[in-house]
Scaffold this active site. Sequence first.
Site, PDB file in Angstrom:
ATOM      1  N   SER A 124       0.835  -1.204   0.000  1.00 32.41           N
ATOM      2  CA  SER A 124       0.000   0.000   0.000  1.00 32.41           C
ATOM      3  C   SER A 124       0.866   1.249   0.000  1.00 32.41           C
ATOM      4  O   SER A 124       1.980   1.247   0.560  1.00 32.41           O
ATOM      5  CB  SER A 124      -0.854  -0.022   1.274  1.00 32.41           C
ATOM      6  N   TYR A 148      -1.821  -0.964  10.906  1.00 32.17           N
ATOM      7  CA  TYR A 148      -2.092  -1.558   9.594  1.00 32.17           C
ATOM      8  C   TYR A 148      -0.888  -1.347   8.666  1.00 32.17           C
ATOM      9  O   TYR A 148      -0.388  -2.287   8.045  1.00 32.17           O
ATOM     10  CB  TYR A 148      -3.357  -0.932   8.977  1.00 32.17           C
ATOM     11  N   LYS A 152       2.138  -3.930   6.667  1.00 37.31           N
ATOM     12  CA  LYS A 152       2.595  -3.939   5.266  1.00 37.31           C
ATOM     13  C   LYS A 152       4.116  -3.797   5.197  1.00 37.31           C
ATOM     14  O   LYS A 152       4.790  -4.514   4.446  1.00 37.31           O
ATOM     15  CB  LYS A 152       1.934  -2.791   4.483  1.00 37.31           C
TER      16      LYS A 152
HETATM   17  P1  NAD Z   1     -11.091  -6.853   1.387  1.00 38.15           P
HETATM   18  O1  NAD Z   1     -11.290  -6.800   2.862  1.00 38.15           O
HETATM   19  O2  NAD Z   1     -12.253  -6.593   0.515  1.00 38.15           O
HETATM   20  O3  NAD Z   1     -10.438  -8.255   0.968  1.00 38.15           O
HETATM   21  C1  NAD Z   1      -9.573  -8.961   1.823  1.00 38.15           C
HETATM   22  C2  NAD Z   1     -10.081 -10.407   1.874  1.00 38.15           C
HETATM   23  O4  NAD Z   1      -9.226 -11.168   2.718  1.00 38.15           O
HETATM   24  C3  NAD Z   1     -11.502 -10.532   2.434  1.00 38.15           C
HETATM   25  O5  NAD Z   1     -12.294 -11.265   1.533  1.00 38.15           O
HETATM   26  C4  NAD Z   1     -11.318 -11.268   3.759  1.00 38.15           C
HETATM   27  O6  NAD Z   1     -12.419 -12.094   4.061  1.00 38.15           O
HETATM   28  C5  NAD Z   1     -10.034 -12.049   3.496  1.00 38.15           C
HETATM   29  N1  NAD Z   1      -9.255 -12.395   4.705  1.00 38.15           N
HETATM   30  C6  NAD Z   1      -8.845 -11.576   5.698  1.00 38.15           C
HETATM   31  N2  NAD Z   1      -8.149 -12.273   6.608  1.00 38.15           N
HETATM   32  C7  NAD Z   1      -8.107 -13.561   6.194  1.00 38.15           C
HETATM   33  C8  NAD Z   1      -7.551 -14.762   6.708  1.00 38.15           C
HETATM   34  N3  NAD Z   1      -6.904 -14.798   7.890  1.00 38.15           N
HETATM   35  N4  NAD Z   1      -7.705 -15.913   6.005  1.00 38.15           N
HETATM   36  C9  NAD Z   1      -8.378 -15.898   4.824  1.00 38.15           C
HETATM   37  N5  NAD Z   1      -8.939 -14.808   4.286  1.00 38.15           N
HETATM   38  C10 NAD Z   1      -8.805 -13.646   4.964  1.00 38.15           C
HETATM   39  O7  NAD Z   1      -9.893  -5.825   1.060  1.00 38.15           O
HETATM   40  P2  NAD Z   1      -9.401  -5.271  -0.354  1.00 38.15           P
HETATM   41  O8  NAD Z   1      -9.749  -3.842  -0.427  1.00 38.15           O
HETATM   42  O9  NAD Z   1      -9.796  -6.188  -1.449  1.00 38.15           O
HETATM   43  O10 NAD Z   1      -7.818  -5.347  -0.119  1.00 38.15           O
HETATM   44  C11 NAD Z   1      -7.058  -6.461  -0.545  1.00 38.15           C
HETATM   45  C12 NAD Z   1      -5.609  -6.251  -0.109  1.00 38.15           C
HETATM   46  O11 NAD Z   1      -5.127  -5.027  -0.649  1.00 38.15           O
HETATM   47  C13 NAD Z   1      -5.428  -6.152   1.410  1.00 38.15           C
HETATM   48  O12 NAD Z   1      -4.235  -6.807   1.759  1.00 38.15           O
HETATM   49  C14 NAD Z   1      -5.309  -4.651   1.643  1.00 38.15           C
HETATM   50  O13 NAD Z   1      -4.550  -4.364   2.786  1.00 38.15           O
HETATM   51  C15 NAD Z   1      -4.587  -4.215   0.378  1.00 38.15           C
HETATM   52  N6  NAD Z   1      -4.829  -2.805   0.037  1.00 38.15           N
HETATM   53  C16 NAD Z   1      -6.118  -2.347  -0.054  1.00 38.15           C
HETATM   54  C17 NAD Z   1      -6.341  -1.003  -0.347  1.00 38.15           C
HETATM   55  C18 NAD Z   1      -7.734  -0.451  -0.396  1.00 38.15           C
HETATM   56  O14 NAD Z   1      -7.914   0.765  -0.238  1.00 38.15           O
HETATM   57  N7  NAD Z   1      -8.769  -1.264  -0.646  1.00 38.15           N
HETATM   58  C19 NAD Z   1      -5.250  -0.147  -0.561  1.00 38.15           C
HETATM   59  C20 NAD Z   1      -3.967  -0.658  -0.474  1.00 38.15           C
HETATM   60  C21 NAD Z   1      -3.758  -2.003  -0.166  1.00 38.15           C
HETATM   61  C1  WQD Z   2      -9.423   9.793   0.968  1.00 40.38           C
HETATM   62  C2  WQD Z   2      -9.608  11.288   1.240  1.00 40.38           C
HETATM   63  C3  WQD Z   2      -9.836  11.800   3.576  1.00 40.38           C
HETATM   64  C4  WQD Z   2     -13.618   9.662   4.148  1.00 40.38           C
HETATM   65  C5  WQD Z   2      -6.768   4.772   2.990  1.00 40.38           C
HETATM   66  C6  WQD Z   2      -5.710   4.102   3.799  1.00 40.38           C
HETATM   67  C7  WQD Z   2      -4.586   3.645   2.896  1.00 40.38           C
HETATM   68  C8  WQD Z   2      -5.138   2.779   1.751  1.00 40.38           C
HETATM   69  C9  WQD Z   2      -6.255   3.450   1.037  1.00 40.38           C
HETATM   70  C10 WQD Z   2      -5.042   0.484   2.422  1.00 40.38           C
HETATM   71  C11 WQD Z   2      -8.811  11.792   2.426  1.00 40.38           C
HETATM   72  C12 WQD Z   2     -11.117  12.122   2.837  1.00 40.38           C
HETATM   73  C13 WQD Z   2     -12.470  10.212   3.611  1.00 40.38           C
HETATM   74  C14 WQD Z   2     -14.654  10.530   4.568  1.00 40.38           C
HETATM   75  C15 WQD Z   2     -13.346  12.403   3.847  1.00 40.38           C
HETATM   76  N1  WQD Z   2      -5.676   1.544   2.252  1.00 40.38           N
HETATM   77  N2  WQD Z   2     -12.334  11.559   3.459  1.00 40.38           N
HETATM   78  N3  WQD Z   2     -14.484  11.873   4.388  1.00 40.38           N
HETATM   79  O1  WQD Z   2      -7.040   7.783   3.819  1.00 40.38           O
HETATM   80  O2  WQD Z   2      -6.156   8.182   1.468  1.00 40.38           O
HETATM   81  O3  WQD Z   2      -6.220   5.907   2.353  1.00 40.38           O
HETATM   82  O4  WQD Z   2      -7.258   3.862   1.984  1.00 40.38           O
HETATM   83  O5  WQD Z   2      -3.865   0.301   2.272  1.00 40.38           O
HETATM   84  O6  WQD Z   2      -3.704   2.945   3.691  1.00 40.38           O
HETATM   85  O7  WQD Z   2      -5.212   5.023   4.757  1.00 40.38           O
HETATM   86  O8  WQD Z   2      -8.334   6.974   1.781  1.00 40.38           O
HETATM   87  O9  WQD Z   2     -10.678   7.010   1.097  1.00 40.38           O
HETATM   88  O10 WQD Z   2     -10.137   7.057   3.560  1.00 40.38           O
HETATM   89  O11 WQD Z   2      -9.664   9.074   2.173  1.00 40.38           O
HETATM   90  O12 WQD Z   2     -13.234  13.630   3.717  1.00 40.38           O
HETATM   91  O13 WQD Z   2     -15.701  10.107   5.087  1.00 40.38           O
HETATM   92  O14 WQD Z   2     -10.992  11.507   1.584  1.00 40.38           O
HETATM   93  O15 WQD Z   2      -9.566  12.773   4.554  1.00 40.38           O
HETATM   94  O16 WQD Z   2      -8.402  13.097   2.136  1.00 40.38           O
HETATM   95  P1  WQD Z   2      -6.891   7.328   2.440  1.00 40.38           P
HETATM   96  P2  WQD Z   2      -9.788   7.448   2.172  1.00 40.38           P
END
Ligand code: NAD
Ligand code: WQD
Length: 342
Positions: A124, A148, A152
Amino acid sequence: MKILVTGGAGYIGSHTCVELLKKNYDVVVLDNFSNSCEESLNRVQNITRKKLSFYEADLLKPSDIHQVFKDHKIDAVIHFAGLKAVGESVTIPLKYYHNNLTGTFNLLSAMDQFNVKNLVFSSSATVYGDPTTLPITEEFPLCATNPYGRTKLIIEEVLQDLYQSDKSWSIALLRYFNPVGAHESGQIGEDPQGLPNNLMPYISQVAVGLLPRLSVFGSDYNTPDGTGVRDYIHVTDLALGHILTLPKLTSKPGVATYNLGTGNGFSVLEIIKEFEKASNQKISYQITDRRPGDIATCFADSSKAKKELGWETTKSLEDMCKDTWNWQKNNPEGYRKHSKED
Ligand code: NAD
Ligand code: WQD
């Protein structure tokens, strides 16, 4: 080629399964449904008209993982499974460390044991903390600002150590910026449990009438309109980044890191405006205090992924808003109720 997708029922995982099946990969999903449900996988199969294998299994149980590797000759693993809510990770850090770290260690041990050494890991942009300059390249200094993010960072370091100890591993660390949007069919999308933490699902739930109004977290940032600026990337573009990473993995061992973002930054107010246009709905909002831990601006330099993987985003902010709205209006309560079209 057979790909094991951990967390494949989740938001990014389900969209990646669609693209894998479309490219004729064999797909095996392992998910414990802690933040998803089986319906997403039914819909992945509906969209592609192809079958995948599925295990309701937990990465915290080594025997669950072993069963999958015993049943299938896996060529590569795409590892999405993990907990991802930043705020929750501050409240219950041990749960995050246990699930994300122990789960990953169990997976890596099983891969080692079954001699499967090709891995794509979901990292991330959070690993960059609050960058001092922009855009962010892969060489920027890394830091964690919450548990979190620390999971990572630790996993990235563990994977570097693993490769140093055994040069037959081939590992890609994909650092996602802000994934949004949904599959163009409107059948799969982001389905947060409870109140959404992220901006786009919050806006779409306001638009569909599930939530009364959005809180805009701060309007006094040093950005053009004072609200936070982020690099939003369409989940299908992101999924395609994983597909392009696979041949690179199998061609040469090593650890490679790629930013996956568009390189464009949009403010919260710009997102609201674009979503109103795409949905033809008014988004009611109020300006509130900053959210603790938020940064002003974040956007990627993804030129390395373009150069080395041939990956480029094709979807616009309009596509991201249109597709989010299409998913939300057809599935107002996510996967819990059948879609309006059923
Ligand atoms: P999500 O929660 O929709 O998907 C994660 C999946 O993992 C879920 O289906 C959950 O049931 C499963 N899971 C969690 N723990 C588990 C375990 N112990 N065993 C088996 N399954 C398990 O999340 P997402 O948004 O699809 O994110 C996927 C990956 O990408 C995550 O690692 C997240 O940290 C990373 N990521 C997400 C974002 C984002 O904003 N969505 C941004 C950067 C990185
Ligand atoms: C985006 C913008 C908020 C909600 C997060 C995690 C990051 C990654 C992606 C996993 C910001 C603003 C948000 C709301 C708002 N995830 N906001 N009102 O914080 O950039 O990233 O998700 O790895 O690790 O931190 O994403 O969508 O929460 O926020 O004003 O109700 O929207 O302040 O500027 P963020 P976000």
